[in-house]
Design a protein around this motif. Structure first.
Motif, PDB file in Angstrom:
ATOM      1  N   UNK A 179      47.006  61.531  43.545  1.00  0.00           N
ATOM      2  CA  UNK A 179      46.741  61.548  44.988  1.00  0.00           C
ATOM      3  C   UNK A 179      45.283  61.247  45.301  1.00  0.00           C
ATOM      4  N   UNK A 180      45.071  60.639  46.446  1.00  0.00           N
ATOM      5  CA  UNK A 180      43.716  60.503  46.980  1.00  0.00           C
ATOM      6  C   UNK A 180      43.716  61.196  48.350  1.00  0.00           C
ATOM      7  N   UNK A 181      42.596  61.246  48.963  1.00  0.00           N
ATOM      8  CA  UNK A 181      42.508  61.954  50.245  1.00  0.00           C
ATOM      9  C   UNK A 181      41.822  61.101  51.299  1.00  0.00           C
ATOM     10  N   UNK A 182      42.253  61.279  52.543  1.00  0.00           N
ATOM     11  CA  UNK A 182      41.512  60.668  53.662  1.00  0.00           C
ATOM     12  C   UNK A 182      41.237  61.788  54.655  1.00  0.00           C
ATOM     13  N   UNK A 183      40.266  61.567  55.536  1.00  0.00           N
ATOM     14  CA  UNK A 183      40.027  62.569  56.581  1.00  0.00           C
ATOM     15  C   UNK A 183      41.240  62.595  57.501  1.00  0.00           C
ATOM     16  N   UNK A 184      41.586  63.770  57.990  1.00  0.00           N
ATOM     17  CA  UNK A 184      42.761  63.883  58.853  1.00  0.00           C
ATOM     18  C   UNK A 184      42.685  62.927  60.039  1.00  0.00           C
ATOM     19  N   UNK A 185      41.496  62.739  60.546  1.00  0.00           N
ATOM     20  CA  UNK A 185      41.345  61.881  61.722  1.00  0.00           C
ATOM     21  C   UNK A 185      41.588  60.408  61.390  1.00  0.00           C
ATOM     22  N   UNK A 186      41.622  60.078  60.108  1.00  0.00           N
ATOM     23  CA  UNK A 186      41.803  58.678  59.700  1.00  0.00           C
ATOM     24  C   UNK A 186      43.241  58.344  59.329  1.00  0.00           C
ATOM     25  N   UNK A 187      44.155  59.305  59.494  1.00  0.00           N
ATOM     26  CA  UNK A 187      45.488  59.055  58.937  1.00  0.00           C
ATOM     27  C   UNK A 187      46.192  57.878  59.617  1.00  0.00           C
ATOM     28  N   UNK A 188      45.955  57.678  60.918  1.00  0.00           N
ATOM     29  CA  UNK A 188      46.623  56.551  61.581  1.00  0.00           C
ATOM     30  C   UNK A 188      46.026  55.221  61.155  1.00  0.00           C
ATOM     31  N   UNK A 189      44.738  55.248  60.830  1.00  0.00           N
ATOM     32  CA  UNK A 189      44.080  54.037  60.334  1.00  0.00           C
ATOM     33  C   UNK A 189      44.771  53.593  59.046  1.00  0.00           C
ATOM     34  N   UNK A 190      45.048  54.562  58.212  1.00  0.00           N
ATOM     35  CA  UNK A 190      45.644  54.212  56.917  1.00  0.00           C
ATOM     36  C   UNK A 190      47.089  53.728  57.103  1.00  0.00           C
ATOM     37  N   UNK A 191      47.841  54.381  57.998  1.00  0.00           N
ATOM     38  CA  UNK A 191      49.229  53.955  58.244  1.00  0.00           C
ATOM     39  C   UNK A 191      49.241  52.514  58.759  1.00  0.00           C
ATOM     40  N   UNK A 192      48.384  52.232  59.711  1.00  0.00           N
ATOM     41  CA  UNK A 192      48.326  50.901  60.307  1.00  0.00           C
ATOM     42  C   UNK A 192      47.971  49.838  59.264  1.00  0.00           C
ATOM     43  N   UNK A 193      47.023  50.178  58.405  1.00  0.00           N
ATOM     44  CA  UNK A 193      46.598  49.218  57.399  1.00  0.00           C
ATOM     45  C   UNK A 193      47.648  48.959  56.348  1.00  0.00           C
ATOM     46  N   UNK A 194      48.300  50.020  55.934  1.00  0.00           N
ATOM     47  CA  UNK A 194      49.342  49.830  54.936  1.00  0.00           C
ATOM     48  C   UNK A 194      50.491  49.032  55.544  1.00  0.00           C
ATOM     49  N   UNK A 195      50.801  49.283  56.822  1.00  0.00           N
ATOM     50  CA  UNK A 195      51.864  48.502  57.475  1.00  0.00           C
ATOM     51  C   UNK A 195      51.490  47.027  57.559  1.00  0.00           C
ATOM     52  N   UNK A 196      50.246  46.746  57.888  1.00  0.00           N
ATOM     53  CA  UNK A 196      49.796  45.351  57.946  1.00  0.00           C
ATOM     54  C   UNK A 196      49.915  44.681  56.582  1.00  0.00           C
ATOM     55  N   UNK A 197      49.549  45.437  55.555  1.00  0.00           N
ATOM     56  CA  UNK A 197      49.635  44.918  54.190  1.00  0.00           C
ATOM     57  C   UNK A 197      51.092  44.595  53.842  1.00  0.00           C
ATOM     58  N   UNK A 198      51.973  45.433  54.386  1.00  0.00           N
ATOM     59  CA  UNK A 198      53.395  45.250  54.131  1.00  0.00           C
ATOM     60  C   UNK A 198      53.892  43.941  54.746  1.00  0.00           C
ATOM     61  N   UNK A 199      53.415  43.634  55.940  1.00  0.00           N
ATOM     62  CA  UNK A 199      53.774  42.372  56.586  1.00  0.00           C
ATOM     63  C   UNK A 199      53.388  41.222  55.662  1.00  0.00           C
ATOM     64  N   UNK A 200      52.188  41.337  55.108  1.00  0.00           N
ATOM     65  CA  UNK A 200      51.703  40.304  54.210  1.00  0.00           C
ATOM     66  C   UNK A 200      52.617  40.186  52.980  1.00  0.00           C
ATOM     67  N   UNK A 201      53.020  41.357  52.444  1.00  0.00           N
ATOM     68  CA  UNK A 201      53.885  41.351  51.254  1.00  0.00           C
ATOM     69  C   UNK A 201      55.235  40.723  51.564  1.00  0.00           C
ATOM     70  N   UNK A 202      55.798  41.079  52.723  1.00  0.00           N
ATOM     71  CA  UNK A 202      57.105  40.525  53.098  1.00  0.00           C
ATOM     72  C   UNK A 202      56.980  39.013  53.266  1.00  0.00           C
ATOM     73  N   UNK A 203      55.912  38.585  53.937  1.00  0.00           N
ATOM     74  CA  UNK A 203      55.706  37.156  54.173  1.00  0.00           C
ATOM     75  C   UNK A 203      55.549  36.407  52.855  1.00  0.00           C
ATOM     76  N   UNK A 204      54.742  36.967  51.948  1.00  0.00           N
ATOM     77  CA  UNK A 204      54.544  36.320  50.648  1.00  0.00           C
ATOM     78  C   UNK A 204      55.864  36.230  49.888  1.00  0.00           C
ATOM     79  N   UNK A 205      56.626  37.319  49.913  1.00  0.00           N
ATOM     80  CA  UNK A 205      57.917  37.312  49.199  1.00  0.00           C
ATOM     81  C   UNK A 205      58.814  36.209  49.760  1.00  0.00           C
ATOM     82  N   UNK A 206      58.817  36.054  51.087  1.00  0.00           N
ATOM     83  CA  UNK A 206      59.639  35.007  51.705  1.00  0.00           C
ATOM     84  C   UNK A 206      59.160  33.625  51.274  1.00  0.00           C
ATOM     85  N   UNK A 207      57.832  33.454  51.276  1.00  0.00           N
ATOM     86  CA  UNK A 207      57.287  32.137  50.913  1.00  0.00           C
ATOM     87  C   UNK A 207      57.588  31.792  49.468  1.00  0.00           C
TER      88      UNK A 207
END
Ligand SMILES: [Fe+2]
Ligand SMILES: [Fe+2]
Length: 450
Positions: A179-207
């Motif tokens: 496990x790693x840790x983020x500040x509680x106030x940053x949790x939405x930042x991390x969710x948003x970023x991981x979701x964006x990364x996921x879009x990239x992964x899905x797009x790459x898989x399709x390509x």
């Protein structure tokens, strides 16, 4: 802290589930990719507060297998099955959630299983720092916020925001840190970023899917479509990225259409994949529209990607409605269905306009795609359903209208378990589209390989 066992063999969904469960419900997640591994881990540890599993893992019926295990070992752990036909409480400790990508529905059900209230969820104060599994962070090149590690019971800064993250994640993994840790106030930042990364992964898989079998392509397209549909109300940043998925999907849709020499084989590929109605009819409409384009004088290969992009989005706003009422089908029927509430009927009426308004914000939206989406029920303003189709629509709009009308007829015949015959379907289409400009297009269907 509660503990959750997740059984999931879809890499995109695994990332989403683990991250969202940890961030919003502060539950520690262990992830496995087969039902057998899940049962073995549960037997070994016994201390899970819930099991969350996809309905089908490596083609196995997870509900059946896990229930058998729970029954024969007297296991009381609640089970949530994701990707079932509908949202349902089967009994006091067995639940189903329909959309695999509808994270909100899963979180809500899971919160009630774990006894976490909405208020607690909103202000989840587990301390100043939040533990997160390493897995969702793999692949993030830069740290979206400060990332900490636990050293001697202290949170020590590992990577500062915007600095490269990959090497540090690799190093921790080598040390078997989980496990790693983020500040509680940053949790939405991390969710948003991981979701964006996921879009990239899905797009790459399709390509990169060119050489995969059609079945696998359809599975990926379905992931892309469901992800996009589930993110209609997400952050603007993620919504923008959906255009990337759609553009990549449009190409793969063309491939799948070409791979399936007959309409029936395409339909069975779709049904085997348990694709929902919207995606299934969009894919079949793509097959039909592409056939028409090849057979009209003004058609050209360049139009196929645009048509597929349009089909990807045209009914996307109906997706939550179809998920909620899995028995419903044909769009014109929706509007009079007693099941739908006023708000849902409003969406049905305006889904063409809503989707058009969304794609027009995309920077790289194919020329005129928004208009085609707006006109896909023959109404200029994108609201309601035409009974008499206007003459002054663009030729591609007419093709889409006829392709969709054909698909409805085709699926009705198929559902009635009757033989699909052109000599039955074509007269029905001529009745629906009597004017010569439409009729010319209908005639190209005579040699459609069904
Ligand atoms: Fe449609
Ligand atoms: Fe529609």
């Amino acid at each position: 802290m509660s503990k959750t066992l997740v059984v999931c063999d879809n890499e995109f969904l695994s990332t989403l589930y683990v991250m969202n469960l940890e961030v919003y419900l502060a539950t520690t997640v262990e992830l496995v990719s087969t039902v057998e591994a899940g049962i073995a881990l549960h037997k070994a540890k016994k201390n899970f507060d819930q099991i969350i599993s996809l309905d089908s893992v490596s083609k196995k019926d997870a509900l059946k297998d896990i229930n058998e295990y729970r029954g024969s070992y007297g296991v009381k752990t609640p089970l949530i099955i994701v990707g079932a036909d509908q949202d349902q409480d089967i009994d006091a400790k067995t639940f189903t959630v329909s959309s695999r990508y509808n994270i909100q529905a899963l979180l809500k059900k899971s919160a009630s299983v774990l006894g976490v209230t909405a208020k607690q969820m909103a202000e989840m104060q587990m301390g100043a720092y939040y533990p997160i599994s390493m897995a969702p962070l793999e692949g993030l090149s830069k740290a979206p916020c400060n990332i900490y590690q636990m050293v001697d019971n202290q949170h020590k800064l590992l990577t500062r925001a915007e600095e490269p993250l990959e090497e540090n994640v690799k190093m921790l993994k080598a040390q078997k840190v989980e496990q790693i840790y983020v500040r509680s106030s940053d949790r939405l930042v991390i969710v948003n970023n991981v979701s964006l990364k996921l879009v990239e992964k899905i797009t790459t898989a399709l390509k990169n899917s060119t050489n995969l079998p059609a079945e696998k392509k359809v599975e990926m397209l379905n992931d892309g479509f469901e992800f996009a549909a589930a993110n209609l109300f997400s952050s603007d940043e993620i919504k923008q990225e959906m255009a990337e998925i759609a553009t990549a999907s449009a190409k793969v849709m063309s491939d799948v259409v070409k791979d399936n020499k007959q309409l029936q084989s395409l339909l069975s590929t779709m049904l085997n994949n348990k694709s929902g109605y919207i995606f299934t009819h969009s894919m079949i409409a793509s097959y039909v529209a592409n056939h028409i384009i090849k057979n009209v004088t003004w058609g050209g290969d360049g139009q196929s990607d645009k048509i597929n992009f349009v089909l990807f989005f045209h009914d996307i706003y109906l997706s939550p409605i179809y998920l909620k009422y899995p028995t419903l089908k044909y769009e014109k029927v929706l509007i009079n269905s007693p099941l739908l509430n006023e708000k849902e009927k409003e969406i049905v009426m305006n889904h063409a306009r809503m989707a058009a308004e969304m794609v027009v914000t995309y920077k790289r939206c194919p020329m005129g795609a928004d208009i085609l989406i707006k006109h896909h029920h023959g109404m200029k303003k994108g609201s309601g359903f035409a009974f008499k189709y206007p003459e002054d629509l663009s030729p591609i709009s007419k093709v889409l209208l006829i392709a969709e009308a054909f698909v409805e007829q085709f699926m009705m015949v198929h559902d009635a378990k009757q033989k699909v015959e052109m000599k039955v379907i074509i007269p029905k289409l001529i009745e629906e589209f009597p004017s010569p400009s439409y009729m010319k297009i209908v005639q190209t269907l005579v040699n459609l390989p069904i």
